[in-house]
Design a protein around this motif. Sequence first.
Motif, PDB file in Angstrom:
ATOM      1  N   VAL A  23     -25.838   8.357  47.030  1.00 58.45           N
ATOM      2  CA  VAL A  23     -25.296   8.531  45.693  1.00 58.45           C
ATOM      3  C   VAL A  23     -26.491   8.670  44.772  1.00 58.45           C
ATOM      4  CG1 VAL A  23     -23.930   7.495  43.867  1.00 58.45           C
ATOM      5  CG2 VAL A  23     -23.280   7.162  46.247  1.00 58.45           C
ATOM      6  N   SER A  24     -26.642   9.827  44.197  1.00 62.83           N
ATOM      7  CA  SER A  24     -27.808  10.094  43.370  1.00 62.83           C
ATOM      8  C   SER A  24     -27.376  10.388  41.948  1.00 62.83           C
ATOM      9  CB  SER A  24     -28.574  11.285  43.932  1.00 62.83           C
ATOM     10  OG  SER A  24     -29.621  11.633  43.070  1.00 62.83           O
ATOM     11  N   THR A  25     -27.985   9.710  41.051  1.00 60.70           N
ATOM     12  CA  THR A  25     -27.791  10.042  39.651  1.00 60.70           C
ATOM     13  C   THR A  25     -29.031  10.771  39.197  1.00 60.70           C
ATOM     14  OG1 THR A  25     -28.739   7.929  38.981  1.00 60.70           O
ATOM     15  CG2 THR A  25     -26.343   8.023  39.228  1.00 60.70           C
ATOM     16  N   ALA A  26     -28.877  11.683  38.281  1.00 61.68           N
ATOM     17  CA  ALA A  26     -30.012  12.450  37.796  1.00 61.68           C
ATOM     18  C   ALA A  26     -30.968  11.520  37.052  1.00 61.68           C
ATOM     19  CB  ALA A  26     -29.532  13.560  36.882  1.00 61.68           C
ATOM     20  N   PRO A  27     -32.261  11.612  37.343  1.00 63.10           N
ATOM     21  CA  PRO A  27     -33.217  10.737  36.672  1.00 63.10           C
ATOM     22  C   PRO A  27     -33.317  11.068  35.188  1.00 63.10           C
ATOM     23  CG  PRO A  27     -34.351  12.314  38.074  1.00 63.10           C
ATOM     24  CD  PRO A  27     -32.890  12.492  38.307  1.00 63.10           C
ATOM     25  N   THR A  28     -33.511  10.047  34.381  1.00 61.79           N
ATOM     26  CA  THR A  28     -33.637  10.235  32.937  1.00 61.79           C
ATOM     27  C   THR A  28     -35.070  10.064  32.467  1.00 61.79           C
ATOM     28  OG1 THR A  28     -33.093   7.918  32.587  1.00 61.79           O
ATOM     29  CG2 THR A  28     -31.275   9.493  32.488  1.00 61.79           C
ATOM     30  N   THR A  29     -35.943   9.562  33.347  1.00 63.91           N
ATOM     31  CA  THR A  29     -37.356   9.418  33.001  1.00 63.91           C
ATOM     32  C   THR A  29     -38.202  10.133  34.039  1.00 63.91           C
ATOM     33  OG1 THR A  29     -37.528   7.341  34.225  1.00 63.91           O
ATOM     34  CG2 THR A  29     -37.007   7.181  31.881  1.00 63.91           C
ATOM     35  N   GLU A  30     -39.405  10.491  33.622  1.00 67.69           N
ATOM     36  CA  GLU A  30     -40.309  11.200  34.519  1.00 67.69           C
ATOM     37  C   GLU A  30     -41.037  10.206  35.418  1.00 67.69           C
ATOM     38  OE1 GLU A  30     -42.385  12.771  31.277  1.00 67.69           O
ATOM     39  OE2 GLU A  30     -41.106  14.539  31.091  1.00 67.69           O
ATOM     40  N   PRO A  31     -41.081  10.484  36.706  1.00 65.38           N
ATOM     41  CA  PRO A  31     -41.811   9.579  37.608  1.00 65.38           C
ATOM     42  C   PRO A  31     -43.311   9.713  37.388  1.00 65.38           C
ATOM     43  CG  PRO A  31     -41.002  11.479  38.800  1.00 65.38           C
ATOM     44  CD  PRO A  31     -40.462  11.592  37.411  1.00 65.38           C
ATOM     45  N   SER A  32     -44.033   8.648  37.629  1.00 62.26           N
ATOM     46  CA  SER A  32     -45.492   8.693  37.480  1.00 62.26           C
ATOM     47  C   SER A  32     -46.193   8.825  38.827  1.00 62.26           C
ATOM     48  CB  SER A  32     -45.988   7.449  36.746  1.00 62.26           C
ATOM     49  OG  SER A  32     -45.583   6.285  37.421  1.00 62.26           O
ATOM     50  N   THR A  33     -45.456   8.685  39.915  1.00 63.88           N
ATOM     51  CA  THR A  33     -46.041   8.810  41.241  1.00 63.88           C
ATOM     52  C   THR A  33     -45.138   9.649  42.142  1.00 63.88           C
ATOM     53  OG1 THR A  33     -44.952   6.849  42.146  1.00 63.88           O
ATOM     54  CG2 THR A  33     -47.095   6.517  41.064  1.00 63.88           C
ATOM     55  N   PHE A  34     -45.723  10.170  43.206  1.00 64.84           N
ATOM     56  CA  PHE A  34     -44.948  10.917  44.192  1.00 64.84           C
ATOM     57  C   PHE A  34     -43.898  10.020  44.840  1.00 64.84           C
ATOM     58  CE2 PHE A  34     -44.284  12.149  48.618  1.00 64.84           C
ATOM     59  CZ  PHE A  34     -43.790  13.422  48.449  1.00 64.84           C
ATOM     60  N   PRO A  41     -33.522  14.065  44.691  1.00 60.86           N
ATOM     61  CA  PRO A  41     -33.533  15.451  45.165  1.00 60.86           C
ATOM     62  C   PRO A  41     -33.967  16.467  44.105  1.00 60.86           C
ATOM     63  CG  PRO A  41     -31.499  14.352  45.824  1.00 60.86           C
ATOM     64  CD  PRO A  41     -32.219  13.421  44.912  1.00 60.86           C
ATOM     65  N   VAL A  42     -33.721  16.183  42.823  1.00 58.87           N
ATOM     66  CA  VAL A  42     -34.110  17.152  41.790  1.00 58.87           C
ATOM     67  C   VAL A  42     -35.621  17.336  41.747  1.00 58.87           C
ATOM     68  CG1 VAL A  42     -32.063  16.826  40.347  1.00 58.87           C
ATOM     69  CG2 VAL A  42     -34.063  15.383  39.979  1.00 58.87           C
ATOM     70  N   TRP A  43     -36.379  16.278  42.049  1.00 53.83           N
ATOM     71  CA  TRP A  43     -37.832  16.403  42.045  1.00 53.83           C
ATOM     72  C   TRP A  43     -38.310  17.140  43.290  1.00 53.83           C
ATOM     73  CZ3 TRP A  43     -39.411  16.279  37.506  1.00 53.83           C
ATOM     74  CH2 TRP A  43     -38.953  15.361  36.570  1.00 53.83           C
ATOM     75  N   ARG A  48     -40.692  22.088  45.372  1.00 55.57           N
ATOM     76  CA  ARG A  48     -40.538  23.278  46.210  1.00 55.57           C
ATOM     77  C   ARG A  48     -40.682  24.544  45.359  1.00 55.57           C
ATOM     78  NH1 ARG A  48     -42.152  25.030  50.217  1.00 55.57           N
ATOM     79  NH2 ARG A  48     -41.587  23.098  51.202  1.00 55.57           N
ATOM     80  N   ALA A  49     -40.109  24.544  44.161  1.00 58.63           N
ATOM     81  CA  ALA A  49     -40.224  25.699  43.264  1.00 58.63           C
ATOM     82  C   ALA A  49     -41.685  25.939  42.869  1.00 58.63           C
ATOM     83  CB  ALA A  49     -39.362  25.494  42.022  1.00 58.63           C
ATOM     84  N   GLU A  50     -42.431  24.881  42.632  1.00 54.26           N
ATOM     85  CA  GLU A  50     -43.853  25.006  42.279  1.00 54.26           C
ATOM     86  C   GLU A  50     -44.656  25.574  43.446  1.00 54.26           C
ATOM     87  OE1 GLU A  50     -47.648  24.291  40.192  1.00 54.26           O
ATOM     88  OE2 GLU A  50     -45.631  24.949  39.716  1.00 54.26           O
ATOM     89  N   ILE A  51     -44.440  25.063  44.642  1.00 59.99           N
ATOM     90  CA  ILE A  51     -45.157  25.580  45.813  1.00 59.99           C
ATOM     91  C   ILE A  51     -44.798  27.039  46.056  1.00 59.99           C
ATOM     92  CG2 ILE A  51     -45.347  25.390  48.335  1.00 59.99           C
ATOM     93  CD1 ILE A  51     -46.965  23.277  46.893  1.00 59.99           C
ATOM     94  N   TYR A  91     -35.919  20.202  35.601  1.00 60.97           N
ATOM     95  CA  TYR A  91     -36.940  19.276  36.074  1.00 60.97           C
ATOM     96  C   TYR A  91     -38.104  20.112  36.579  1.00 60.97           C
ATOM     97  CZ  TYR A  91     -33.198  15.889  35.801  1.00 60.97           C
ATOM     98  OH  TYR A  91     -32.191  15.093  35.343  1.00 60.97           O
ATOM     99  N   LYS A  92     -39.294  19.806  36.107  1.00 59.59           N
ATOM    100  CA  LYS A  92     -40.453  20.631  36.427  1.00 59.59           C
ATOM    101  C   LYS A  92     -41.543  19.778  37.059  1.00 59.59           C
ATOM    102  CE  LYS A  92     -43.129  24.231  34.284  1.00 59.59           C
ATOM    103  NZ  LYS A  92     -43.242  25.047  33.087  1.00 59.59           N
ATOM    104  N   ALA A  93     -42.154  20.300  38.106  1.00 65.54           N
ATOM    105  CA  ALA A  93     -43.260  19.624  38.777  1.00 65.54           C
ATOM    106  C   ALA A  93     -44.448  20.572  38.801  1.00 65.54           C
ATOM    107  CB  ALA A  93     -42.870  19.229  40.190  1.00 65.54           C
ATOM    108  N   ARG A  94     -45.628  20.044  38.535  1.00 60.45           N
ATOM    109  CA  ARG A  94     -46.854  20.834  38.575  1.00 60.45           C
ATOM    110  C   ARG A  94     -47.850  20.163  39.510  1.00 60.45           C
ATOM    111  NH1 ARG A  94     -45.508  25.428  37.453  1.00 60.45           N
ATOM    112  NH2 ARG A  94     -45.097  25.999  35.337  1.00 60.45           N
ATOM    113  N   LEU A  95     -48.519  20.970  40.295  1.00 57.67           N
ATOM    114  CA  LEU A  95     -49.574  20.485  41.167  1.00 57.67           C
ATOM    115  C   LEU A  95     -50.895  20.758  40.452  1.00 57.67           C
ATOM    116  CD1 LEU A  95     -50.083  19.228  43.943  1.00 57.67           C
ATOM    117  CD2 LEU A  95     -50.338  21.541  44.841  1.00 57.67           C
ATOM    118  N   VAL A  96     -51.609  19.705  40.050  1.00 62.16           N
ATOM    119  CA  VAL A  96     -52.821  19.862  39.252  1.00 62.16           C
ATOM    120  C   VAL A  96     -54.032  19.304  39.995  1.00 62.16           C
ATOM    121  CG1 VAL A  96     -51.578  19.807  37.049  1.00 62.16           C
ATOM    122  CG2 VAL A  96     -52.430  17.691  38.018  1.00 62.16           C
TER     123      VAL A  96
END
Length: 145
Positions: A23-34, A41-43, A48-51, A91-96
């Motif tokens: 049971v997954s609820t959409a996160p409301t805050t940004e995670p600080s770690t992997f 799943p949204v992250w 995957r979209a970034e890669i 939801y956006k993820a960047r590899l920096v």
Amino acid sequence: MITRTCDHTRESRQFPDHVLFHVSTAPTTEPSTFRQAQQHPVWWDAMRAEIDALHANQTWRLVQAPADANIVGCKWVYMIKRNHDGSVSRYKARLVAKGFHQTEGIDYTETFSIVVKPTTIRLVFSVAFSRGWSIRQPWMVYSSG
């Protein structure tokens, strides 16, 4: 129709071990770690979209590291993009790159930068030419005059 309640058979259901209930609820805050991000799943979709974008733009290539190289690591940065009304747009993820791991004299002169969008380049050229400025790169010079 006869149900288990009607015929008074209340056996517990047996589910196979491989069936997971998530049971997954959409996160409301940004995670600080992997580790935090991997729980939603949204992250995973954002990573995957970034890669996929890095592969499509040919800005990513896995190579064998030279033995004498100072390897600059990378990390994931997560952002929740919101609409004007505060609802989640995506939801956006960047590899920096971790540029702070560079060593002076070895890789200190190298820089890491994101890919500039064509609309940004057009805007810079437009402003420069309208004001009569020169734009210089090591291999080219543009001038409005």
